[in-house]
Motif scaffolding. Structure first.
Motif, PDB file in Angstrom:
ATOM      1  N   ALA A  88       0.837  -1.194   0.000  1.00 52.94           N
ATOM      2  CA  ALA A  88       0.000   0.000   0.000  1.00 52.94           C
ATOM      3  C   ALA A  88       0.872   1.245   0.000  1.00 52.94           C
ATOM      4  CB  ALA A  88      -0.913   0.013   1.228  1.00 52.94           C
ATOM      5  N   ASN A  89       0.302   2.345  -0.443  1.00 48.49           N
ATOM      6  CA  ASN A  89       0.972   3.639  -0.277  1.00 48.49           C
ATOM      7  C   ASN A  89       0.983   3.980   1.214  1.00 48.49           C
ATOM      8  OD1 ASN A  89      -1.976   3.892  -0.755  1.00 48.49           O
ATOM      9  ND2 ASN A  89      -1.630   6.065  -0.359  1.00 48.49           N
ATOM     10  N   HIS A  90       1.909   4.861   1.611  1.00 52.85           N
ATOM     11  CA  HIS A  90       2.123   5.104   3.041  1.00 52.85           C
ATOM     12  C   HIS A  90       1.991   6.592   3.350  1.00 52.85           C
ATOM     13  CE1 HIS A  90       3.095   3.955   6.971  1.00 52.85           C
ATOM     14  NE2 HIS A  90       4.405   3.811   6.898  1.00 52.85           N
ATOM     15  N   ILE A  91       1.026   6.917   4.200  1.00 52.39           N
ATOM     16  CA  ILE A  91       0.742   8.302   4.559  1.00 52.39           C
ATOM     17  C   ILE A  91       0.868   8.536   6.055  1.00 52.39           C
ATOM     18  CG2 ILE A  91      -1.028  10.128   4.548  1.00 52.39           C
ATOM     19  CD1 ILE A  91      -2.232   8.757   2.057  1.00 52.39           C
ATOM     20  N   SER A  92       0.370   7.603   6.850  1.00 52.16           N
ATOM     21  CA  SER A  92       0.178   7.850   8.276  1.00 52.16           C
ATOM     22  C   SER A  92       0.384   6.583   9.094  1.00 52.16           C
ATOM     23  CB  SER A  92      -1.258   8.373   8.492  1.00 52.16           C
ATOM     24  OG  SER A  92      -1.609   8.451   9.849  1.00 52.16           O
ATOM     25  N   TRP A  93       0.533   6.745  10.407  1.00 57.18           N
ATOM     26  CA  TRP A  93       0.527   5.597  11.317  1.00 57.18           C
ATOM     27  C   TRP A  93      -0.825   4.893  11.283  1.00 57.18           C
ATOM     28  CZ3 TRP A  93      -3.238   6.162  15.004  1.00 57.18           C
ATOM     29  CH2 TRP A  93      -3.688   7.474  15.253  1.00 57.18           C
ATOM     30  N   LEU A  94      -1.872   5.623  10.887  1.00 61.11           N
ATOM     31  CA  LEU A  94      -3.199   5.025  10.741  1.00 61.11           C
ATOM     32  C   LEU A  94      -3.240   3.969   9.648  1.00 61.11           C
ATOM     33  CD1 LEU A  94      -5.542   8.145  11.016  1.00 61.11           C
ATOM     34  CD2 LEU A  94      -5.760   6.064  12.403  1.00 61.11           C
ATOM     35  N   GLY A 200     -16.027  15.109   1.697  1.00 56.83           N
ATOM     36  CA  GLY A 200     -15.470  14.510   0.485  1.00 56.83           C
ATOM     37  C   GLY A 200     -14.147  15.092   0.049  1.00 56.83           C
ATOM     38  N   ALA A 201     -13.735  16.223   0.631  1.00 61.79           N
ATOM     39  CA  ALA A 201     -12.484  16.852   0.215  1.00 61.79           C
ATOM     40  C   ALA A 201     -11.284  16.070   0.750  1.00 61.79           C
ATOM     41  CB  ALA A 201     -12.432  18.296   0.729  1.00 61.79           C
ATOM     42  N   ALA A 202     -10.261  15.887  -0.093  1.00 64.64           N
ATOM     43  CA  ALA A 202      -9.039  15.219   0.342  1.00 64.64           C
ATOM     44  C   ALA A 202      -8.333  16.074   1.381  1.00 64.64           C
ATOM     45  CB  ALA A 202      -8.127  14.975  -0.853  1.00 64.64           C
ATOM     46  N   THR A 203      -7.653  15.429   2.325  1.00 63.01           N
ATOM     47  CA  THR A 203      -6.949  16.160   3.367  1.00 63.01           C
ATOM     48  C   THR A 203      -5.619  15.497   3.673  1.00 63.01           C
ATOM     49  OG1 THR A 203      -7.071  16.972   5.658  1.00 63.01           O
ATOM     50  CG2 THR A 203      -8.105  14.860   5.197  1.00 63.01           C
ATOM     51  N   THR A 204      -4.647  16.303   4.111  1.00 64.75           N
ATOM     52  CA  THR A 204      -3.350  15.775   4.543  1.00 64.75           C
ATOM     53  C   THR A 204      -3.247  15.775   6.066  1.00 64.75           C
ATOM     54  OG1 THR A 204      -2.325  17.968   4.413  1.00 64.75           O
ATOM     55  CG2 THR A 204      -2.209  16.588   2.440  1.00 64.75           C
ATOM     56  N   ALA A 205      -4.362  15.997   6.756  1.00 65.19           N
ATOM     57  CA  ALA A 205      -4.344  16.117   8.218  1.00 65.19           C
ATOM     58  C   ALA A 205      -3.823  14.856   8.903  1.00 65.19           C
ATOM     59  CB  ALA A 205      -5.748  16.448   8.731  1.00 65.19           C
ATOM     60  N   ALA A 206      -4.036  13.698   8.281  1.00 58.33           N
ATOM     61  CA  ALA A 206      -3.609  12.442   8.903  1.00 58.33           C
ATOM     62  C   ALA A 206      -2.142  12.114   8.626  1.00 58.33           C
ATOM     63  CB  ALA A 206      -4.477  11.289   8.407  1.00 58.33           C
ATOM     64  N   ALA A 207      -1.490  12.877   7.770  1.00 57.66           N
ATOM     65  CA  ALA A 207      -0.121  12.560   7.367  1.00 57.66           C
ATOM     66  C   ALA A 207       0.841  12.613   8.558  1.00 57.66           C
ATOM     67  CB  ALA A 207       0.336  13.519   6.286  1.00 57.66           C
ATOM     68  N   ALA A 216       2.476  14.602  18.087  1.00 60.56           N
ATOM     69  CA  ALA A 216       1.874  15.705  17.340  1.00 60.56           C
ATOM     70  C   ALA A 216       0.876  15.176  16.310  1.00 60.56           C
ATOM     71  CB  ALA A 216       2.958  16.530  16.653  1.00 60.56           C
ATOM     72  N   SER A 217       1.254  14.093  15.632  1.00 62.79           N
ATOM     73  CA  SER A 217       0.359  13.518  14.634  1.00 62.79           C
ATOM     74  C   SER A 217      -0.890  12.931  15.288  1.00 62.79           C
ATOM     75  CB  SER A 217       1.098  12.438  13.838  1.00 62.79           C
ATOM     76  OG  SER A 217       0.240  11.833  12.899  1.00 62.79           O
ATOM     77  N   LEU A 218      -0.703  12.237  16.411  1.00 61.49           N
ATOM     78  CA  LEU A 218      -1.834  11.690  17.148  1.00 61.49           C
ATOM     79  C   LEU A 218      -2.817  12.793  17.537  1.00 61.49           C
ATOM     80  CD1 LEU A 218      -0.248   9.036  19.533  1.00 61.49           C
ATOM     81  CD2 LEU A 218      -2.329   8.676  18.206  1.00 61.49           C
ATOM     82  N   TRP A 219      -2.278  13.871  18.086  1.00 57.25           N
ATOM     83  CA  TRP A 219      -3.154  14.951  18.541  1.00 57.25           C
ATOM     84  C   TRP A 219      -3.879  15.601  17.371  1.00 57.25           C
ATOM     85  CZ3 TRP A 219      -5.479  16.106  22.759  1.00 57.25           C
ATOM     86  CH2 TRP A 219      -6.095  17.356  22.887  1.00 57.25           C
ATOM     87  N   ARG A 220      -3.188  15.749  16.236  1.00 53.87           N
ATOM     88  CA  ARG A 220      -3.826  16.333  15.066  1.00 53.87           C
ATOM     89  C   ARG A 220      -4.996  15.464  14.596  1.00 53.87           C
ATOM     90  NH1 ARG A 220       0.600  17.214  12.555  1.00 53.87           N
ATOM     91  NH2 ARG A 220       0.589  15.346  11.257  1.00 53.87           N
TER      92      ARG A 220
END
Length: 264
Positions: A88-94, A200-207, A216-220
């Motif tokens: 898979a592509n990799h963006i987040s710890w999620l 429906g809008a794409a977001t980078t918030a989970a990156a 910091a990522s967890l809190w975001r």
């Protein structure tokens, strides 16, 4: 640089956008606590992973994502049984619980994690396959161990980009891990991961990129409102569909929406 140590140009300052409407602080704190409790429970139980029903593992993974305030939306084909390489592509710890929600698998992880107190030993006992990313000489042995796991009927999950990207930009699929699938005669299951807001809008918030810290990522993520993790399970690539790892990596990347050439 080792093939296991690619880098991405994405950074929190340039790529990660504000989440818009945020959850109230008390709700975000409760979400964070719920994630920590679930992850701790999963870590403690990881040595018994082989004896835990796959459906229960999937439910736990979905629970982790849901506890963070993220809705998981999984679409596409069902992952087949038997030895299978999930990529898979990799963006987040999620990405990790989202991918495991498709099919529980032995994850590839950097060998440094093995040295972590408590967590390293638990991860090893839980079946994690460790990779010495900074030693090119260790690559053949790593490929052999992955192939052995696939021959034994296990699913192995990998992020062939080798680094997290923000989701707008994406990296090439490095082809070394695909050699293990060829050696084992195992199918490759491409999975595309994206993050959107409820509208429906794409977001980078989970990156989780660059010098970003896990906290910091967890809190975001737990502070965001209306975050959706989309997982598209694409058609599996049969073991005999491609003659070499270059073409196999390129085919998997195309299915995941990654144009470009494969790296060695």
């Amino acid at each position: 640089m080792s093939v296991w140590l690619p880098s991405a140009p994405c950074t929190p300052g340039t790529c990660v956008e504000p989440t818009g409407a945020a959850a109230a602080v008390p709700r975000a704190v409760l979400r964070l606590m719920a994630v920590v409790v679930l992850v701790f429970a999963g870590t403690v139980l990881s040595p018994f992973g082989g004896r835990i029903p796959a459906d229960l593992v999937r439910r736990w993974c979905r629970a982790v994502v849901r506890a963070a305030g993220v809705r998981a939306r999984i679409t596409g084909t069902a992952a087949p049984d038997g030895g299978l390489l999930l990529v898979a592509n990799h963006i987040s710890w999620l990405d990790i619980p989202l991918l495991a929600a498709v099919r529980p698998a032995r994850m590839l992880a950097k060998t440094e994690i093995r040295q972590w107190p408590v967590a390293g030993a638990l991860a090893a006992r839980g079946g994690v396959l460790f990779i010495e990313r900074d030693r090119l000489r260790a690559l053949p042995d790593a490929v052999a161990r992955i192939a052995e796991a696939l021959r034994g009927g296990a699913a192995v999950a990998a992020f062939p980009e080798g680094s997290t990207w923000c989701g707008r930009a994406q990296g090439d699929f490095h082809r070394a891990v695909f050699q293990a699938a060829l050696d084992a005669g195992a199918a490759v299951q491409p999975v595309r991961i994206r993050y959107r807001l409820d509208g429906g809008a794409a977001t980078t918030a989970a990156a989780f990129v660059g010098e970003d810290t896990l906290l910091a990522s967890l809190w975001r993520v737990v502070s965001a409102r209306g975050l959706v993790g989309e997982v598209e399970v694409l058609p599996a690539i049969p073991a005999d569909a491609h003659p070499d790892r270059r073409s196999l990596a390129a085919a998997a990347r195309r299915r995941c929406g990654h144009p470009g050439a494969a790296h060695p």
